[in-house]
Write a protein that holds these residues in place. Structure first.
Motif, PDB file in Angstrom:
ATOM      1  N   UNK A   1       0.819  -1.212   0.000  1.00 33.14           N
ATOM      2  CA  UNK A   1       0.000   0.000   0.000  1.00 33.14           C
ATOM      3  C   UNK A   1       0.855   1.264   0.000  1.00 33.14           C
ATOM      4  N   UNK A   2       1.857   1.295   0.856  1.00 34.45           N
ATOM      5  CA  UNK A   2       2.692   2.494   0.930  1.00 34.45           C
ATOM      6  C   UNK A   2       3.725   2.545  -0.186  1.00 34.45           C
ATOM      7  N   UNK A   3       3.993   1.414  -0.829  1.00 37.13           N
ATOM      8  CA  UNK A   3       5.045   1.353  -1.839  1.00 37.13           C
ATOM      9  C   UNK A   3       4.609   1.734  -3.237  1.00 37.13           C
ATOM     10  N   UNK A   4       3.308   1.588  -3.526  1.00 35.69           N
ATOM     11  CA  UNK A   4       2.889   1.944  -4.886  1.00 35.69           C
ATOM     12  C   UNK A   4       2.385   3.386  -4.895  1.00 35.69           C
ATOM     13  N   UNK A   5       2.851   4.133  -5.868  1.00 30.27           N
ATOM     14  CA  UNK A   5       2.551   5.567  -5.928  1.00 30.27           C
ATOM     15  C   UNK A   5       1.504   5.859  -6.989  1.00 30.27           C
ATOM     16  N   UNK A   6       0.820   6.957  -6.798  1.00 32.49           N
ATOM     17  CA  UNK A   6      -0.167   7.370  -7.783  1.00 32.49           C
ATOM     18  C   UNK A   6       0.502   7.723  -9.103  1.00 32.49           C
ATOM     19  N   UNK A   7       1.748   8.189  -9.051  1.00 33.82           N
ATOM     20  CA  UNK A   7       2.447   8.519 -10.296  1.00 33.82           C
ATOM     21  C   UNK A   7       2.670   7.267 -11.132  1.00 33.82           C
ATOM     22  N   UNK A   8       2.980   6.143 -10.474  1.00 34.40           N
ATOM     23  CA  UNK A   8       3.134   4.879 -11.206  1.00 34.40           C
ATOM     24  C   UNK A   8       1.800   4.427 -11.789  1.00 34.40           C
ATOM     25  N   UNK A   9       0.735   4.610 -11.027  1.00 34.80           N
ATOM     26  CA  UNK A   9      -0.584   4.231 -11.530  1.00 34.80           C
ATOM     27  C   UNK A   9      -0.993   5.128 -12.692  1.00 34.80           C
ATOM     28  N   UNK A  10      -0.666   6.404 -12.608  1.00 35.18           N
ATOM     29  CA  UNK A  10      -0.949   7.324 -13.705  1.00 35.18           C
ATOM     30  C   UNK A  10      -0.215   6.885 -14.967  1.00 35.18           C
ATOM     31  N   UNK A  11       1.037   6.470 -14.799  1.00 31.34           N
ATOM     32  CA  UNK A  11       1.828   6.012 -15.942  1.00 31.34           C
ATOM     33  C   UNK A  11       1.215   4.740 -16.540  1.00 31.34           C
ATOM     34  N   UNK A  12       0.779   3.820 -15.676  1.00 30.87           N
ATOM     35  CA  UNK A  12       0.236   2.539 -16.144  1.00 30.87           C
ATOM     36  C   UNK A  12      -1.107   2.704 -16.848  1.00 30.87           C
TER      37      UNK A  12
END
Length: 247
Positions: free
Chosen positions: A74-85
């Motif tokens: 939960x703390x390791x995945x960032x919204x920026x990575x999700x935005x990229x994906x």
């Protein structure tokens, strides 16, 4: 594949895994409504074709978030990575979810259902309860979920233990569903006189879950499947020698 059962190692795995279950078993009922269990889990191709563009976008966000959550926590995945994906801006993501916690809850449910579907494959045609359990173990050992990162339940039990109570509650509920499925199989086997009558179905379910999850943890740490193959051999021996009813 046959592997001798290393008793000290297996009991160590069991002890550690039971501790994980105990940690997960802290009810926080007020958080249950953050995610609706089974929402995306009941998705089918026919229904997907009737979804609106917004609904499809939401499901795509959940799928991408599930991969990130299961790998990084939960703390390791960032919204920026999700935005990229997803190719979406932050506002486009939060249009569908009220918070990161709600998104993570639904992503976990998705990841867990995919894992369970993988483990339940080819079981409908097996009538014998003991053979069903053997195939279930084989599926766990040899079939990998399409969501990367390993077992969502094991990951969440560790990740949420000292973190978000809502996610810990979801992990507990997933564990309980898994236990109920295995208990039902053992209970049915007792009723059909396929399994010894004195067997405690709950203890059998906990032993299977603890053994498999503990062996998976060791296999991930060691970078091979030796522990998984070893526990599969041990469980199959147990099913044949202690569980299966003697004619």
């Amino acid at each position: 594949m046959t592997t001798d059962c290393p008793r000290k190692q297996i009991w160590g795995v069991l002890a550690h895994s039971y501790r994980l279950i105990a940690k997960c078993d802290r009810s926080v009922a007020q958080y249950r409504d953050i995610a609706k269990p089974g929402g995306l889990a009941q998705l089918n191709p026919g229904w997907y074709q009737t979804m609106t563009q917004g609904e499809r976008t939401r499901q795509r966000i959940i799928k991408e978030a599930a991969a990130l959550l299961n790998q990084y926590g939960f703390s390791g995945f960032s919204m920026s990575e999700l935005m990229k994906a997803t190719g979406l801006e932050k506002g486009g993501i939060y249009r569908h979810f009220s918070s990161k916690e709600q998104l993570a809850a639904e992503a976990f449910e998705y990841a867990w259902q995919v894992a369970i579907d993988t483990r339940m494959r080819d079981l409908d045609s097996i009538s014998s309860s003991v053979e069903w359990l053997k195939q279930f173990v084989d599926n766990f050992v040899n079939r990998r979920s399409s969501v990367p990162g390993g077992c969502p339940l094991l990951n969440m039990a560790i990740d949420a233990d000292d973190g978000t109570p809502a996610l810990r509650q979801l992990a507990l509920e997933a564990l309980r569903r898994w236990q109920r499925d295995l208990i039902a199989v053992v209970t049915r086997g007792i009723a059909r006189k396929e399994i010894e009558g004195g067997v405690d179905a709950k203890e059998v379910a906990d032993m299977i879950i603890s053994s498999l999850e503990g062996a998976l943890m060791i296999s991930r740490m060691e970078g091979n499947k030796h522990a998984l193959f070893g526990i599969q051999s041990c469980l199959n021996s147990y099913f044949d020698s202690r569980l299966k009813r003697r004619r």
